[in-house]
Design an enzyme around this catalytic site. Structure first.
Site, PDB file in Angstrom:
ATOM      1  N   LYS A 180      31.246  11.454  20.111  1.00  0.00           N
ATOM      2  CA  LYS A 180      30.134  10.575  20.714  1.00  0.00           C
ATOM      3  C   LYS A 180      30.857   9.275  21.294  1.00  0.00           C
ATOM      4  CE  LYS A 180      26.113   8.817  21.196  1.00  0.00           C
ATOM      5  NZ  LYS A 180      26.029   7.338  21.422  1.00  0.00           N
ATOM      6  N   ASN A 184      30.446   8.173  25.341  1.00  0.00           N
ATOM      7  CA  ASN A 184      29.943   6.732  25.659  1.00  0.00           C
ATOM      8  C   ASN A 184      30.941   6.221  26.553  1.00  0.00           C
ATOM      9  OD1 ASN A 184      27.895   7.126  23.736  1.00  0.00           O
ATOM     10  ND2 ASN A 184      27.981   4.991  23.168  1.00  0.00           N
ATOM     11  N   GLU A 187      30.032   7.476  29.780  1.00  0.00           N
ATOM     12  CA  GLU A 187      28.701   7.015  30.049  1.00  0.00           C
ATOM     13  C   GLU A 187      29.074   5.583  30.714  1.00  0.00           C
ATOM     14  OE1 GLU A 187      25.795   6.707  26.791  1.00  0.00           O
ATOM     15  OE2 GLU A 187      25.643   4.394  27.211  1.00  0.00           O
TER      16      GLU A 187
END
Ligand code: 6PG
Length: 465
Positions: A180, A184, A187
């Protein structure tokens, strides 16, 4: 009747996830530190309220759950998670499972898992409020047997890509939260590259926000099709009700961050995994928040961004540059995951990671399906060498070069795109320049070097003068 699962923390993400769970047909007990929040949540749950058991003490919450219990924590990452676990554990049986579904630092998850007095999972959940409510992307970490106990619920509530749930067990310990964090980091880089192209369109090419929105909308119908390009089009195209002008133009240019991008960069350095696009994006966010210094700099040196003479760049070059930058950024992210997999002994499933990112999460895009295919064929290969992406890079890297060059000549900072280009060039330079660094190291510290001609190692000068 006992609930099949419980959830603590009815903030934005927790409430949305609880409603999603109830909607998929699971009975759920909920608890929030402030009881009024729980009452309001339940009274606003409509038809779903009958599946939801609101509780006002931890004891009542634990008592409402079927054994062995499964409890999702959706509280702010950090010390609050530890405090919540400490408060909960004494009330639980030895087989009761705690699932931390917040944005935890995976080192914390590793620590919590080792210290856990019972089953514990660390689960990364992506997709914002909308995703949590209607289908997030879910990255699980911890013991596989613990994941298997709740996977039917997590798969049911997850996003689906052509019917396949975007919820997968990534590996032991903090593997889910690690994946995760890299999500990010990507991202951040994806968003930064879009912001850099926005800067060229606005300052270099003189487009207004609405016109930029139209460009993003059009790109979203092509190879760049993705959630972030889609919402960028909407953000750029929104009118401010207060002024009647573009809302984008009145938003302060200082980006917030909660730390996950920074964690990715710190970990990449520990792993010696090159992720320059993510690093550039984190640095750019840090710089963005120094507004006063930037204003002083503009007064001192003169404004950097200048209008580009018409015809300097075409929209399709910017599109190609973004495609190229995006591929290089994801290639970096996946190679970092590979490095972690080896360093931590996790056997992270790269093709599955690309698959769970195809829907539900913030970085979802059409390209991730092609990445999943490429990684299925060869999980060990840097994505930039996978035939499909190598062809894209060959077709687009000159556009990236032209955009970076024009941005640089006209004062538009484009650090993520430029770092992607430098990564690409470095990755196709067989004879680099570190020979002089080795020479310098040997000169001042006798650190030794290897010779190209005879293959000998640990060689030294003599150095001139
Ligand atoms: C997601 C997002 C989410 C993150 C926000 C804000 O996958 O749903 O990554 O988890 O918290 O995007 O992050 P920053 O405040 O660091 O920008």
């Amino acid at each position: 009747m006992s609930s099949e699962i419980g959830l603590i923390g009815l903030g934005t993400m927790g409430s949305a996830l609880a409603l999603n769970i109830a909607e998929k047909g699971f009975d759920i007990a909920v608890f929030n530190r402030t009881a009024q929040v729980t009452r309001d949540f339940h009274s606003e749950a409509g038809d779903l309220a009958e599946r939801i058991t609101p509780t006002e003490t931890l004891e009542a919450f634990v008592g409402a759950l079927a054994e062995p219990r499964a409890i999702i924590l959706m509280v702010p990452a950090g010390e609050i998670v530890d405090a919540q676990i400490d408060a909960l554990r004494p009330l639980l049986g030895p087989d009761d499972l705690i699932i931390d579904a917040g944005n935890a630092n995976f080192h914390d998850t590793n620590r919590r898992m080792r210290a856990a007095e019972g089953p514990f999972l660390g689960v990364g959940v992506s997709g914002g409020e909308e995703g949590a409510r209607h289908g997030p992307s879910i990255m699980g970490g911890g013991q596989r047997t613990h994941w298997d106990r709740v996977s039917h619920i997590l798969e049911a509530i997850s996003a689906k890509y052509e019917g396949t749930p975007c919820a997968t067990w990534m590996g032991e310990e903090g593997a889910g939260h690690f994946v995760k964090a890299v999500h990010n980091g990507i991202e951040y880089a994806d968003m930064q590259m879009i912001a850099e192209v926005y800067g060229v369109l606005r300052d270099g090419m003189g487009y207004d926000a609405a016109r930029i929105g139209v460009v993003f909308d059009r790109w979203n119908d092509g190879p760049l099709r993705s959630y972030l390009v889609e919402i960028s089009g909407k953000v750029a195209g929104t009118t401010d009700p207060a002024t009647g002008g573009p809302l984008l133009d009145v938003i302060v240019d200082a980006a917030g961050q909660k730390g996950t991008g920074r964690w990715t960069v710190i970990e990449a350095q520990h792993l010696a995994a090159p992720v320059p696009a993510i690093e550039a994006a984190v640095v750019a966010r840090n710089l963005s928040s120094r507004r006063d210094t930037r204003a002083d700099g503009e007064a001192f040196f003169g404004a950097a961004p200048k209008a580009m003479p018409s015809g300097t760049l075409e929209e399709h070059q910017l599109e190609q540059a973004l495609i190229c930058g995006k591929i290089l950024c994801y290639a970096q992210g996946f190679t970092m995951i590979s490095a972690a997999s080896e360093a931590f002994g996790w056997a992270l499933p790269l093709p599955d990671i690309a698959r769970v990112w195809r829907e539900g999460c913030i970085i979802r895009s059409d390209m991730l399906n092609d990445m999943a295919d490429a990684l299925t064929q060869n999980p060990a290969q840097n994505l930039m060498f996978a035939p499909y992406f190598a062809d894209h890079l060959k077709a687009s890297h000159n556009a990236l070069r032209e955009v970076v060059a024009a941005a640089s000549l006209h004062g538009s900072a484009a650090p993520a795109l430029a770092s992607g280009l430098a990564y690409f060039d470095a990755m196709r330079t067989a004879r680099g320049t570190a020979n002089i660094i080795q020479g310098q190291r040997d000169y001042f510290g006798l650190h030794g070097f290897a010779r190209l001609d005879d293959g000998s190692t640990d060689q030294h000068g003599p150095w001139a003068g």
